[in-house]
Enzyme design. Structure first.
Site, PDB file in Angstrom:
ATOM      1  N   GLY A  20       0.820  -1.211   0.000  1.00 16.86           N
ATOM      2  CA  GLY A  20       0.000   0.000   0.000  1.00 16.86           C
ATOM      3  C   GLY A  20       0.851   1.258   0.000  1.00 16.86           C
ATOM      4  O   GLY A  20       0.589   2.218  -0.732  1.00 16.86           O
ATOM      5  N   ARG A  24       7.253   1.778   1.461  1.00 14.15           N
ATOM      6  CA  ARG A  24       7.505   0.336   1.564  1.00 14.15           C
ATOM      7  C   ARG A  24       7.979  -0.226   0.219  1.00 14.15           C
ATOM      8  O   ARG A  24       8.771  -1.164   0.178  1.00 14.15           O
ATOM      9  CB  ARG A  24       6.237  -0.409   1.954  1.00 14.15           C
ATOM     10  CG  ARG A  24       5.873  -0.280   3.356  1.00 14.15           C
ATOM     11  CD  ARG A  24       6.338  -1.515   4.145  1.00 14.15           C
ATOM     12  NE  ARG A  24       5.753  -1.456   5.464  1.00 14.15           N
ATOM     13  CZ  ARG A  24       6.395  -1.036   6.539  1.00 14.15           C
ATOM     14  NH1 ARG A  24       7.645  -0.675   6.467  1.00 14.15           N
ATOM     15  NH2 ARG A  24       5.786  -0.999   7.698  1.00 14.15           N
ATOM     16  N   ARG A  43       2.709  11.750  -8.653  1.00 10.56           N
ATOM     17  CA  ARG A  43       1.878  12.013  -7.467  1.00 10.56           C
ATOM     18  C   ARG A  43       2.458  11.428  -6.182  1.00 10.56           C
ATOM     19  O   ARG A  43       1.713  10.977  -5.300  1.00 10.56           O
ATOM     20  CB  ARG A  43       0.469  11.447  -7.648  1.00 10.56           C
ATOM     21  CG  ARG A  43      -0.383  12.281  -8.568  1.00 10.56           C
ATOM     22  CD  ARG A  43      -1.766  11.703  -8.661  1.00 10.56           C
ATOM     23  NE  ARG A  43      -2.581  12.493  -9.547  1.00 10.56           N
ATOM     24  CZ  ARG A  43      -3.665  13.166  -9.155  1.00 10.56           C
ATOM     25  NH1 ARG A  43      -4.064  13.120  -7.917  1.00 10.56           N
ATOM     26  NH2 ARG A  43      -4.345  13.866 -10.022  1.00 10.56           N
ATOM     27  N   ARG A  87      -0.568  -8.435  -3.896  1.00 13.27           N
ATOM     28  CA  ARG A  87      -0.617  -7.415  -2.842  1.00 13.27           C
ATOM     29  C   ARG A  87       0.159  -7.930  -1.637  1.00 13.27           C
ATOM     30  O   ARG A  87       0.007  -9.100  -1.244  1.00 13.27           O
ATOM     31  CB  ARG A  87      -2.071  -7.130  -2.465  1.00 13.27           C
ATOM     32  CG  ARG A  87      -2.229  -6.431  -1.145  1.00 13.27           C
ATOM     33  CD  ARG A  87      -3.556  -5.757  -0.963  1.00 13.27           C
ATOM     34  NE  ARG A  87      -3.860  -5.507   0.432  1.00 13.27           N
ATOM     35  CZ  ARG A  87      -3.223  -4.633   1.218  1.00 13.27           C
ATOM     36  NH1 ARG A  87      -2.244  -3.894   0.734  1.00 13.27           N
ATOM     37  NH2 ARG A  87      -3.564  -4.477   2.479  1.00 13.27           N
ATOM     38  N   SER A  90      -0.745  -5.258   5.317  1.00  7.61           N
ATOM     39  CA  SER A  90      -1.124  -5.611   6.684  1.00  7.61           C
ATOM     40  C   SER A  90      -2.641  -5.774   6.764  1.00  7.61           C
ATOM     41  O   SER A  90      -3.375  -5.362   5.864  1.00  7.61           O
ATOM     42  CB  SER A  90      -0.646  -4.526   7.651  1.00  7.61           C
ATOM     43  OG  SER A  90      -1.219  -3.299   7.281  1.00  7.61           O
ATOM     44  N   ASP A 204      -2.717  -5.906  13.482  1.00 13.75           N
ATOM     45  CA  ASP A 204      -3.521  -5.548  14.646  1.00 13.75           C
ATOM     46  C   ASP A 204      -4.674  -6.534  14.779  1.00 13.75           C
ATOM     47  O   ASP A 204      -4.978  -7.266  13.834  1.00 13.75           O
ATOM     48  CB  ASP A 204      -4.027  -4.096  14.563  1.00 13.75           C
ATOM     49  CG  ASP A 204      -4.678  -3.782  13.240  1.00 13.75           C
ATOM     50  OD1 ASP A 204      -3.971  -3.368  12.308  1.00 13.75           O
ATOM     51  OD2 ASP A 204      -5.898  -3.980  13.130  1.00 13.75           O
ATOM     52  N   ARG A 217       6.334  -4.307  12.435  1.00 12.99           N
ATOM     53  CA  ARG A 217       5.651  -4.336  11.138  1.00 12.99           C
ATOM     54  C   ARG A 217       6.656  -4.544  10.020  1.00 12.99           C
ATOM     55  O   ARG A 217       6.433  -5.308   9.091  1.00 12.99           O
ATOM     56  CB  ARG A 217       4.939  -3.001  10.875  1.00 12.99           C
ATOM     57  CG  ARG A 217       3.550  -2.939  11.431  1.00 12.99           C
ATOM     58  CD  ARG A 217       2.995  -1.544  11.196  1.00 12.99           C
ATOM     59  NE  ARG A 217       1.743  -1.401  11.881  1.00 12.99           N
ATOM     60  CZ  ARG A 217       0.572  -1.233  11.268  1.00 12.99           C
ATOM     61  NH1 ARG A 217       0.508  -1.167   9.968  1.00 12.99           N
ATOM     62  NH2 ARG A 217      -0.518  -1.112  11.953  1.00 12.99           N
TER      63      ARG A 217
END
Ligand code: HPA
Length: 239
Positions: A20, A24, A43, A87, A90, A204, A217
């Site tokens: 996402g 990363r 962008r 994908r 998390s 989470d 993470r």
């Protein structure tokens, strides 16, 4: 060159990993790819192409949520010839037996709506992962001595969810976890005959309230990327 991807034809590999967060994508390209070079910066997004064990791979951010992912998935497949899209992200656990760091391979992704809902109209379409990729990811995880949870997830339009009743109904129906992108990825990939999978780490827990800190993470992100790369090429995930 498309509206959202400032790459030349041939800059994007047939295999694309989609975290996402653009940061990363940069981190993963530096850590996991050889000879990575930036192919998109439009962008503030980041896309990098390099090689993994000699195979060309692009790691490109999807942004958060299905509308953002949909833009990139459409352009990557339609305009740049991506054929395998994984994908890496998390998720929030929705079952008591799940623990932080657990790896989930999303066999299906339920949703209230996706950007494709208008097209699908009255259809209650069932977005699902590519079977070959899913099978390869299970094998790759097991080689890395990780036992993945394989099952249905929920792709939500809201992070700050006010519908506790909906979450509870999904939990009652065996949904493993919530995230915000997979249902549209699976739907767009299916539309173009491409392969898609979501490999997720529990960051989470909706029931216990537990959550990973930023460093943890990052560490669990590494395990996921190894599984995703190995699955894409049906290789082993060790190292
Ligand atoms: N909700 C939606 N998306 C998420 C969550 C969540 O709790 N955790 C990680 N991604």
């Amino acid at each position: 060159m498309t509206i959202h991807i400032g790459a030349e034809p041939g800059d994007i590999a047939p295999t694309v990993l989609l975290p996402g967060d653009p940061k990363r994508a940069i981190w993963a390209a530096e850590k996991f790819l050889d000879d990575a070079r930036q192919v998109n910066a439009v962008r503030g997004m980041a896309g990098y192409t390099g090689t993994w064990r000699g195979h060309p791979v692009t790691i490109h951010g999807s942004g958060m949520g299905m509308p953002s992912l949909s833009i990139y998935a459409n352009e990557l497949i339609r305009d740049f010839g991506a054929r395998t899209l994984i994908r890496i992200g998390s998720c929030g656990a929705m079952q008591p037996a799940l623990e932080l760091h657990d790896v989930i391979l999303a066999m299906t992704a339920s949703s209230v709506s996706t950007p494709s809902s208008t097209l699908l109209r009255e259809l209650n379409y069932a977005p699902c992962a590519d079977w070959g990729l899913l099978r390869a990811a299970v094998r790759a995880a097991e080689v890395a001595e990780i036992t993945p949870h394989v099952g249905g997830i929920y792709s939500s339009d809201t992070f700050y969810d006010e519908r506790a009743d909906l979450s509870q109904a999904l939990t009652r129906h065996g949904t493993l976890a919530v995230e915000m992108e997979a249902a549209e990825l699976y739907t767009v990939a299916a539309r173009y005959g491409a392969r898609a999978l979501a490999v997720l780490t529990v960051s989470d827990h909706l029931i216990t309230g537990a959550a990973l800190d930023a460093e943890a993470r990052e560490r669990s992100f590494g395990a996921m990327i190894n599984i995703a790369l190995a699955a894409a090429f049906d290789a082993d995930a060790a190292g």
